[in-house]
Design a protein around this motif. Structure first.
Motif, PDB file in Angstrom:
ATOM      1  N   TRP A 286      44.556  83.255  86.745  1.00 53.33           N
ATOM      2  CA  TRP A 286      45.433  82.106  86.975  1.00 53.33           C
ATOM      3  C   TRP A 286      45.924  81.600  85.646  1.00 53.33           C
ATOM      4  CZ3 TRP A 286      40.242  81.267  86.477  1.00 53.33           C
ATOM      5  CH2 TRP A 286      39.822  80.154  85.769  1.00 53.33           C
TER       6      TRP A 286
ATOM      7  N   SER B  16      49.336  80.321  92.355  1.00 55.17           N
ATOM      8  CA  SER B  16      48.363  79.583  91.538  1.00 55.17           C
ATOM      9  C   SER B  16      47.209  80.455  91.101  1.00 55.17           C
ATOM     10  CB  SER B  16      47.862  78.338  92.257  1.00 55.17           C
ATOM     11  OG  SER B  16      47.272  78.664  93.478  1.00 55.17           O
ATOM     12  N   ARG B  17      46.814  81.428  91.910  1.00 57.62           N
ATOM     13  CA  ARG B  17      45.775  82.359  91.475  1.00 57.62           C
ATOM     14  C   ARG B  17      45.780  83.611  92.335  1.00 57.62           C
ATOM     15  NH1 ARG B  17      40.653  79.876  90.645  1.00 57.62           N
ATOM     16  NH2 ARG B  17      41.825  78.063  89.986  1.00 57.62           N
TER      17      ARG B  17
ATOM     18  N   ASP C 142      46.838  78.005  83.492  1.00 55.95           N
ATOM     19  CA  ASP C 142      46.746  76.543  83.481  1.00 55.95           C
ATOM     20  C   ASP C 142      48.128  75.924  83.483  1.00 55.95           C
ATOM     21  OD1 ASP C 142      44.047  76.210  83.616  1.00 55.95           O
ATOM     22  OD2 ASP C 142      43.763  76.308  81.447  1.00 55.95           O
TER      23      ASP C 142
END
Ligand SMILES: [Zn+2]
Length: 123
Positions: free
Chosen positions: A121, A106-107, A123
């Motif tokens: 990251w 996710s990041r 979206d």
């Protein structure tokens, strides 16, 4: 959703060619890397993913950066080896290794000092 986070680090040198100021001179950092994995479904073992799997894949990617002059590496030939681009490189490499239908990177955050970091990251 569940999120897991691991940290690792590497030491390397870089030179940011487009920036006026101290960063255009050759210098090094001890980068601290945070990797966050997200998902909503746990396995029967109660785990989203084994921490060791995230750590091992992250270590493989960081080993290729550790104690190197980043500007010489092929992934940074066309783009600057900034903390932003380092975070993106690690994010994309880890996503190829670890993303499944149930979990995704996710990041990724790259700390270049105790007080400055860049996160990538999608979206
Ligand atoms: Zn720097």
């Amino acid at each position: 959703m569940y999120e897991l986070k691991i940290t690792d680090q590497f030491a390397a040198a870089h030179q940011l060619r487009e920036i006026k100021g101290g960063c255009e001179n050759l210098h090094g950092h001890n980068w601290k890397i945070e990797v966050t994995v997200a998902g909503s479904t746990l396995g029967h073992d109660g785990l989203l993913i084994d921490f060791r799997q995230i750590k091992n894949e992250t270590k493989n990617i960081l080993d290729a950066l550790d104690h190197r002059f980043l500007n010489d590496l092929k992934m940074f030939k066309a783009i600057e080896p900034s903390s932003e681009n380092i975070a993106r490189h690690i994010f994309e490499s880890l996503s190829q290794k670890l993303n499944t239908d149930d979990i995704r990177i996710s990041r990724v955050t790259a700390w270049e000092s105790d007080s400055a970091c860049a996160t990538y990251w999608m979206d």
